[in-house]
Scaffold this motif. Structure first.
Motif, PDB file in Angstrom:
ATOM      1  N   TYR A  63     -98.118 -37.106 -11.899  1.00 43.11           N
ATOM      2  CA  TYR A  63     -98.866 -37.661 -11.070  1.00 43.11           C
ATOM      3  C   TYR A  63    -100.027 -37.711 -11.504  1.00 43.11           C
ATOM      4  CZ  TYR A  63     -95.360 -36.367  -7.523  1.00 43.11           C
ATOM      5  OH  TYR A  63     -94.392 -36.092  -6.758  1.00 43.11           O
ATOM      6  N   SER A  64    -100.920 -38.817 -11.714  1.00 41.94           N
ATOM      7  CA  SER A  64    -102.349 -38.812 -11.857  1.00 41.94           C
ATOM      8  C   SER A  64    -103.072 -37.928 -10.750  1.00 41.94           C
ATOM      9  CB  SER A  64    -102.965 -40.326 -11.816  1.00 41.94           C
ATOM     10  OG  SER A  64    -102.561 -40.939 -10.640  1.00 41.94           O
ATOM     11  N   ILE A  65    -104.354 -37.267 -11.132  1.00 43.13           N
ATOM     12  CA  ILE A  65    -104.905 -36.335 -10.259  1.00 43.13           C
ATOM     13  C   ILE A  65    -104.932 -36.823  -8.697  1.00 43.13           C
ATOM     14  CG2 ILE A  65    -107.220 -35.168  -9.986  1.00 43.13           C
ATOM     15  CD1 ILE A  65    -107.418 -34.911 -13.052  1.00 43.13           C
ATOM     16  N   ARG A 110    -109.950 -28.720 -10.050  1.00 41.46           N
ATOM     17  CA  ARG A 110    -111.307 -28.723  -9.041  1.00 41.46           C
ATOM     18  C   ARG A 110    -110.828 -29.752  -7.901  1.00 41.46           C
ATOM     19  NH1 ARG A 110    -113.916 -28.093 -13.997  1.00 41.46           N
ATOM     20  NH2 ARG A 110    -113.798 -30.159 -14.658  1.00 41.46           N
ATOM     21  N   ALA A 111    -110.195 -30.836  -8.214  1.00 46.08           N
ATOM     22  CA  ALA A 111    -109.731 -32.068  -7.113  1.00 46.08           C
ATOM     23  C   ALA A 111    -108.879 -31.440  -6.207  1.00 46.08           C
ATOM     24  CB  ALA A 111    -109.098 -33.324  -7.952  1.00 46.08           C
ATOM     25  N   ILE A 112    -107.854 -30.495  -6.693  1.00 47.15           N
ATOM     26  CA  ILE A 112    -106.967 -30.088  -5.545  1.00 47.15           C
ATOM     27  C   ILE A 112    -107.820 -28.973  -4.803  1.00 47.15           C
ATOM     28  CG2 ILE A 112    -104.753 -28.722  -5.327  1.00 47.15           C
ATOM     29  CD1 ILE A 112    -103.952 -30.308  -7.888  1.00 47.15           C
ATOM     30  N   GLN A 139    -109.732 -21.829 -16.986  1.00 47.85           N
ATOM     31  CA  GLN A 139    -108.730 -22.283 -15.837  1.00 47.85           C
ATOM     32  C   GLN A 139    -109.276 -21.672 -14.456  1.00 47.85           C
ATOM     33  OE1 GLN A 139    -104.810 -21.563 -16.999  1.00 47.85           O
ATOM     34  NE2 GLN A 139    -104.622 -23.578 -18.254  1.00 47.85           N
ATOM     35  N   ALA A 140    -109.716 -20.193 -14.589  1.00 48.24           N
ATOM     36  CA  ALA A 140    -110.078 -19.691 -13.445  1.00 48.24           C
ATOM     37  C   ALA A 140    -111.373 -20.158 -12.990  1.00 48.24           C
ATOM     38  CB  ALA A 140    -110.421 -18.043 -13.797  1.00 48.24           C
ATOM     39  N   GLN A 141    -112.210 -20.585 -14.013  1.00 48.25           N
ATOM     40  CA  GLN A 141    -113.608 -21.250 -13.673  1.00 48.25           C
ATOM     41  C   GLN A 141    -113.400 -22.511 -12.968  1.00 48.25           C
ATOM     42  OE1 GLN A 141    -115.326 -21.339 -17.755  1.00 48.25           O
ATOM     43  NE2 GLN A 141    -116.647 -19.356 -17.342  1.00 48.25           N
ATOM     44  N   ALA A 142    -112.185 -23.203 -13.368  1.00 47.72           N
ATOM     45  CA  ALA A 142    -111.933 -24.420 -12.580  1.00 47.72           C
ATOM     46  C   ALA A 142    -111.159 -24.356 -11.231  1.00 47.72           C
ATOM     47  CB  ALA A 142    -111.051 -25.415 -13.508  1.00 47.72           C
ATOM     48  N   GLY A 143    -110.997 -23.040 -10.768  1.00 45.93           N
ATOM     49  CA  GLY A 143    -110.546 -22.949  -9.603  1.00 45.93           C
ATOM     50  C   GLY A 143    -109.026 -22.249  -9.410  1.00 45.93           C
TER      51      GLY A 143
END
Ligand SMILES: NCC(=O)CCC(=O)O
Ligand SMILES: [Mg+2]
Length: 338
Positions: free
Chosen positions: A66-68, A116-118, A166-170
């Motif tokens: 899937y694209s984001i 971040r998007a999810i 990755q943690a910084q990204a959520g």
């Protein structure tokens, strides 16, 4: 021809007739030992660059990259079905893969942007990210290659950084799948130092060097690039005591949850780990298991739905707290219907 004699039935004098508890649906439900619920299922999904993309994976019919934007929609659907968590795996542009796995440390890489998007649009589902270098290396290994060797400690330094990014990204849960020694302790310390003491670690503690990962490597595009095999870091399929030692080390070093992988051929390991540690133990029903069941079902050789649900229940029966499975959405739809 003489007629065969009809056998004469005499009533057996049995105090125990186990079939009594199986005589009807209600009776079977009443004595059932194990149940399967949507909360037991974690959905691994593949992300790729672009927009509006849902690319089929030939060796995993029914599974997509899937694209984001599409991944975000798919995760929203998963949350609505009651799945507690999803696990992201990126298919990185071949041009971004190198010897040092540099793209793994880019805070704007595909996985970080997907996180971040999810997180922004589906905040209530657990987000699990994969810590390992194989999607990012030009040689397809989970670690750094120096000469012929996958070097342990230098790899751990990169993985530790990857986990923090990755943690910084959520990411809610960091899931190291690389099988380097000592990475759980190093990642735990780095997460704590950066203020991520509430980010969990789900360790791929007993991950075997298995032939059942083939379709996954198609999905993330490492089948063609992988040089050699992963037997110097993933476990020998012949071993079982070693799995207990690996799990013990990861729990000591701070793993919150442990995993056994692959799943169905390793249910004995799941049972031993669950019994020995009483820690949340997960199993990964891997791509090759998905491919086998799906191919047989498509040929009409198996009742696909029943075989899928039976295989998932078997993980629970073996002592797993939950299962990572490409069937998660399909199974959750069936559980909702029932
Ligand atoms: N680190 C994640 C995997 O290697 C998954 C394997 C599979 O599904 O075959
Ligand atoms: Mg280990």
């Amino acid at each position: 021809m003489t007629q065969p004699e009809k056998p004469v039935a005499t009533r057996l004098s049995l105090s125990q007739r186990p079939r009594r508890n199986r005589k009807s649906d209600w009776a079977r439900r009443l004595v059932r030992e194990t149940t399967l619920d949507a909360s037991d299922l974690i959905w691994p999904l593949f992300v790729i660059e672009g927009e509006g993309r849902r690319d089929a994976i030939a060796s995993m019919p029914g599974v997509f990259r899937y694209s984001i934007d599409q991944a975000t929609q798919a995760v929203a659907q998963a949350a609505a079905l009651g799945l507690p968590a999803v696990a992201l795996f990126p298919n990185i542009d071949p041009g971004l893969r190198d010897e040092a796995a540099r793209a793994a440390l880019d805070p704007d890489n595909l996985v970080c942007r997907a996180c971040r998007a999810i997180k922004a649009s589906v905040p209530d589902i657990g987000l699990i990210t994969d810590v390992a270098l194989d999607p990012y290396t030009s040689h397809g290994h989970d670690g750094l290659l120096v000469g012929e060797e996958i070097v342990n400690d230098a790899t751990v330094a990169v993985l530790t950084r990857q986990a923090v990014i990755q943690a910084q990204a959520g990411a809610d849960v960091i899931a190291p799948s690389d099988m380097m020694d000592g990475r759980i302790g190093a990642i735990r310390a780095a997460l704590d130092a950066e203020g991520f003491e509430n980010v969990q670690i789900m360790s791929y503690a007993a991950k075997y060097a298995s032939a059942f990962y083939g379709p996954f490597r198609d999905a993330i595009g490492t089948n063609k690039t992988l040089k050699g095999d992963k037997r110097t870091y993933q476990m020998d399929p012949a071993n079982t005591d070693e799995a207990l030692r690996e799990v013990a080390l990861d729990l000591e070093q701070g793993a919150d949850m442990v995993m056994v992988k692959p799943g169905m051929p390793y249910l004995d390991i799941v049972r031993r780990v669950a019994d020995a540690f009483h820690a949340p133990t997960f199993a990964y029903q891997v791509s090759g298991e998905y491919a086998m069941l799906t191919a047989a079902a498509q040929n009409g050789w198996l009742d696909g739905e029943r075989a899928m649900m039976e295989s998932l229940l078997a993980f629970k029966r073996a002592g797993a707290a939950g299962v990572l499975t490409y069937f998660a959405v399909q199974a959750a739809e069936i559980l909702r219907r029932e």
